[in-house]
Every structure is written in structure tokens, then in C-alpha cells.
Design an enzyme around this catalytic site. Structure first.
Site: not given
Length: 571
Positions: A305-306
Site C-alpha cells: 500500500s505504500t
């Protein structure tokens, strides 16, 4: 939005002023003690650095023997250096001795006992050995510094001789070990030739620079010793040591398969600190067999998710949604796959901004669909994924950006379906902290004193400045709002903008993903101070064996805060 945030930050700073003062005092005491050791005692790892400095003349060209260049940090603090140590022996007889044999055993034993870790009686026994032309003094008489050798020679003891040997010494045992690297001693026919060859990291990549052998061997009848150039890394010794300590504690506590942490000056691309576990002892090589790979460049994982901060920035730049526009979270179909948010049922209708702060997979799928999956893949290529960063470090992988499956193109918007190395992510993430401009991440500050000084390398304006700044503001909400996923990274010293990631790990033995309780790649990307970022910090922790009831972001935060505190104390 910015006025409200500014007011919140001021109130937050006032509330935490006392805590900040306490932290500053504690860290200040630790740093004073550490630098006191270096400045006053001149010792590290029980080694007297002044002895080694004494043996390195300013004019290195006057040295008859080949010398390897030293490695320093950006402030000139030594990291690796050639040192000469001596082994002492006593000549007791033999025709070759020509009278230079020990004459007075009692006096010799009395004098030597003052310099080496043997008693007078033990030394007398050695000097009285029958049938031997010479004797050595074991570990007590080896690894003697030039200063000790000179002191013993000044005593005028007849029959006491020394044999010198050159070693590569690393000031700190654990210090960005896979990046710095190590050397192996080589057999040489002449002291004009280099004594070492780089085998890993900077020592290997820049072996010809450090050893001075770029032209050595190409010229016949070489008469001059090869003299290597010094290399200054972008690392900061103070920050690096604090990072190493924090990483070791987390590694021991949670026992992950591996972990890494990389701090970058986002305005220049300088790599300030870099560490990983497993690591190894630079001086003894202990632990090297646990992991030979430099995780910074050699290992690629699905980022998780970064990557959503890049998806969001790309969507903002293309104006595919209106500020404050809402979508239905929870689940969405992607061809024949069902994508869900991490809590499985979502949060109802929320804005895309809140979707980023909550880390909604569904929101990112919608944004990629609006951007267009083919155009999104082109954007990933602009960020540098799927291609080498040309770090020059050995075995750098380009990761994978193969989207033959259309499902993967969509899922890449939330960090699944492609793989990237930490150095690729760092370079891509510089865009968000640097008003959309991507900078090359570099670890060499300069080669030779006053020569080849550091040059910022721009990779181009990859994202519109307003889009990058907009996403940075949302990342502050991710830390400070009660619904944000990065609350563990709230700092008492500085406003932090962050985005967490929890990625599944692809099954190495087949299709799909691992399903174990701890089979995740936890990560965070953070910028601070959020108002005008100076630093980019990327940390990850893969497959922790023991979680002690904590989630991934909480484990990573235990590495994050000591470093942020140490950085900000000097601001």
C-alpha cells in the site's frame, strides 16, 4: 484544509513541549557520551584510533608500500581504513642471527611485561626455551599497534624483533555492512601491489579506485606502488549507529525473515543511513552466510500500500476526481477477481482522500480505472519501476513490471502484481517529498578530498508539483487523524507525513500468495518535517516470527522513532 492543519500542528506542538524537552535532554546526554569517547578517548570497539592515525602520513605518495584508500562518511568520520599491526618475536640463537640474540633474559622479561599481557615469569619461560632459534609471544605479542612497537623499540632490547602485516579495519562492526562491503587479502609478489581485493558493496564496486589499480598491471615494469583514493560516502555515522541499534532491537524482538531501513535527504537524493537484518560483522564476517544479498538493490518484493501515494498523485494530476468526491468502499470486481478492503466490508461512502488515509484498495482500483490501466503502467515506468537505477552495486535487480495479466495492471494501483527494490521505491518516493521532481538516490558523496564532489541528479519532473503537495497533505491526515493507518508514526518532535503498507507475499512454490498468520511484508514511507520535507524514510519488516500482539506498523515504529529523534535534535 491547510489552515486547519496548521492550527492542529501548533496545538499539538504546545501539548508535547514538555515531552520534547525530556527527549532532547536524554538524546543529548547519549550523544555527548558517544562523541566524548571518540574525541577524548579516541577509542571505538576498544581500539585506540589515534594509534592508527599516527601511521598514516599526510603525504601518501611517500609510502613505499601500496595502500588502499580509506572510506569515510560525509563528515569525514572514518568507516574503513588500512592499518598496520605487528607481531613480536625473540631471537634466541642460530647462525643467521649474527649476534642479535636476547642477551639479558631477566631485564627483557621485566621490560616486555609492561607492554604486553604476559607476566614476567611467563616471558622468562618463553625466553628460556631450549632448542629454538626464536620464539613468539602468542596472542599477547600479536596485533601490536605502531605506537606500542615504537615504545618497545625505544627500550633498546637486543634480540626483540617485529614482523608487520597490513589489515583492513572497520571502525564499527555493524555499519551498513552490505553497502560498505569487505575485502579479502590477496597474495602479492611485491609490496608495490595491492594487499586487498574488494568482495562486496562499495569495497567491491570501487575496488579499482580504492586500490589505485585502474592502471596498475597495464604498464610493464611498474615501479611505483599503487596508491588508492579515499571515498566519502553520503552516510552520517551518528545517524547510522542509532539506526543499527534500533534495528537490532527490533530484529531480536520480532525475529523477522528480514528487515531494512533507509533514510534519504529528499532535497538531494543523498542516502543518509542504510541498514538491514540479517547483517554481518565487518571485521570478523560473522553472520555473512545468513544473507549475502544487499536488500537495497538485490531483492524485489510487491510493495503493497505504500505505492498508493503514487496512484493518488497520478490521479490528482489527471484530475480524474473532484476534491471531496466520494466512492463506495468495501469491495469491487476486477475482471474475474474480487478485491476487498483490508477490513473486508469497508467504511461505506468515503472521499478518495479519506480512502488513501484509510488505505482503501477499492478506492485505488477506481482511480486506476479512471486513469486507464495502460496509462497507469506507463506512469509506473516513469517512476522508474521495471528498470535498473544504475546504482553500480553488484547484482542489482530491476524488479518485475510484467503485466501480461490485465488483473495485475489494475491491482498494481494498490501495490500488488509487480515487484520493486527498496532503491527503486526510494527514488520514486522522492517525487512526493520534492514537489514532483524525482531525484537519483546516491551513496557516494565524493571521491578524493575536494574532488568529484556530490552532484544532485534530477530524473525529471515526474508529477505535477500541486499533485505531489496535495498527496503530502493527505499523508499528514494518515498520521494525525483517528482513521489514519499511520498513527504509530506520530512524533513528539516533528510533523510526519506517512503511508503504511501491508503486502501479501507471493508463493515461491506456485501461484497465489502465502497464507500464514505472519506472511506479510510490512512497510512505511514517511516524510519529515511534513511542512517542507527534508527527509524521506522507508522501512520494511518481512514475515516476523514473533509479533508480541503488535501489528506491523507498530513493530516498524520502534525503528522509526529513535532515528527521527536523533535527526531532529540537531535541527
Amino acid at each position: 484544509m491547510k489552515d486547519k492543519k496548521e492550527q492542529q500542528r501548533i496545538e499539538y506542538s504546545v501539548q508535547n513541549l514538555l515531552a520534547l524537552s525530556i527527549i532532547v535532554i536524554i538524546i543529548g546526554i547519549v550523544l555527548v557520551l558517544r562523541f566524548g569517547q571518540l574525541s577524548l578517548l579516541k577509542t571505538v570497539n576498544k581500539v585506540d584510533l589515534s594509534n592508527y592515525q599516527h601511521e598514516i602520513p599526510e603525504n601518501r605518495s611517500s609510502i613505499a608500500e601500496a595502500r588502499r584508500g580509506n572510506i569515510y562518511d560525509q563528515h569525514g568520520q572514518p568507516i574503513a581504513m588500512d592499518t598496520t599491526s605487528y607481531s613480536m618475536y625473540a631471537v634466541l640463537g642460530g647462525d643467521w642471527a649474527e649476534g642479535e640474540v636476547v642477551q639479558d633474559i631477566e631485564q627483557t622479561a621485566t621490560v616486555l611485561a609492561r607492554y604486553i599481557d604476559l607476566s614476567e615469569e611467563e616471558i622468562r619461560k618463553l625466553l628460556s626455551t631450549e632448542g629454538s632459534d626464536q620464539v613468539e609471544f602468542g596472542p599477547a605479542g600479536s596485533q601490536l599497534t605502531p605506537k606500542v612497537k615504537e615504545q618497545i623499540e625505544a627500550e633498546g632490547l637486543i634480540g626483540i624483533q617485529f614482523k608487520g602485516s597490513t589489515h583492513r579495519y572497520y571502525i564499527n562492526d555493524y555499519f551498513a555492512s552490505h553497502l560498505v562491503g569487505y575485502v579479502q587479502e590477496v597474495k602479492r609478489e611485491s609490496i608495490l601491489q595491492p594487499a586487498f581485493k574488494g568482495e562486496l558493496g562499495v569495497e567491491a564496486t570501487f575496488d579499482d579506485v580504492l586500490s589505485g589499480t585502474k592502471d596498475f598491471g597495464e604498464k610493464k615494469n611498474q615501479k611505483q606502488a599503487s596508491q588508492g583514493q579515499d571515498i566519502y560516502l553520503t552516510l552520517d555515522t551518528r545517524i547510522q549507529n542509532i539506526l543499527e541499534d534500533a534495528m537490532e532491537k527490533v530484529n531480536q524482538t520480532y525475529q523477522p525473515k528480514n528487515l531494512g531501513a533507509y533514510l534519504v535527504d529528499v532535497k538531494t537524493g543523498k542516502l543518509i543511513a542504510a541498514g538491514q537484518r540479517p547483517s554481518f560483522n565487518l571485521n570478523t564476517r560473522e553472520g555473512i552466510d545468513d544473507l549475502w544479498s544487499n536488500l537495497l538493490v538485490e531483492t524485489a518484493n510487491e510493495p503493497g500500500s505504500t505505492i498508493k501515494i503514487l496512484t493518488m498523485a497520478s490521479a490528482v494530476e489527471r484530475q480524474v476526481f473532484e476534491p471531496g468526491e466520494k466512492f463506495m468502499s468495501g469491495k469491487v470486481e476486477v475482471y474475474d477477481q474480487l478485491v476487498r478492503d483490508y477490513n473486508l466490508y469497508g467504511w461505506g461512502e468515503i472521499t478518495f482522500e479519506e480512502g488513501l488515509a484509510r488505505s482503501s484498495n477499492v478506492g485505488m482500483v477506481e482511480l486506476v480505472n479512471r486513469i486507464g490501466d495502460q496509462e497507469w503502467v506507463q506512469q509506473l515506468e516513469k517512476f522508474g519501476f521495471g528498470q535498473s537505477t544504475n546504482s553500480l552495486l553488484a547484482n542489482e535487480t530491476s524488479g518485475s513490471l510484467d503485466f501480461s495479466n490485465p488483473v495485475s495492471r489494475i491491482m498494481s494501483g494498490f501495490g500488488q502484481g509487480f515487484s520493486a527494490t527498496p532503491i527503486q521505491l526510494l527514488q520514486a518516493f522522492t517525487t512526493i517529498g520534492n514537489h514532483g521532481e524525482m531525484l537519483k538516490v546516491q551513496y557516494i558523496d565524493q571521491i578524493g578530498k575536494g574532488e568529484n564532489s556530490y552532484q544532485v541528479q534530477s530524473m525529471g519532473q515526474v508529477i505535477d508539483p500541486k499533485a505531489a503537495d496535495y498527496v503530502l497533505d493527505i499523508m499528514v491526515d494518515t498520521v494525525h487523524e483517528p482513521y489514519g493507518t499511520a498513527q504509530s508514526f506520530k512524533s513528539n518532535q516533528v510533523t510526519v507525513a506517512a503511508k503504511t503498507g501491508t503486502a501479501q507475499i507471493a508463493n515461491p512454490d506456485g501461484a497465489g500468495y502465502l497464507t500464514g498468520e505472519n506472511d506479510y511484508y510490512h512497510s512505511v514511507v514517511a516524510y519529515f518535517p511534513a511542512e517542507d520535507p527534508q527527509y524521506l524514510f522507508y522501512l520494511f519488516l518481512k514475515q516476523p516470527t514473533e509479533n508480541h500482539g503488535k501489528i506491523g506498523s507498530q513493530m516498524i515504529a520502534e525503528m522509526f522513532h529513535p532515528v527521527v529523534d536523533a535527526v531532529m535534535i540537531n535541527q
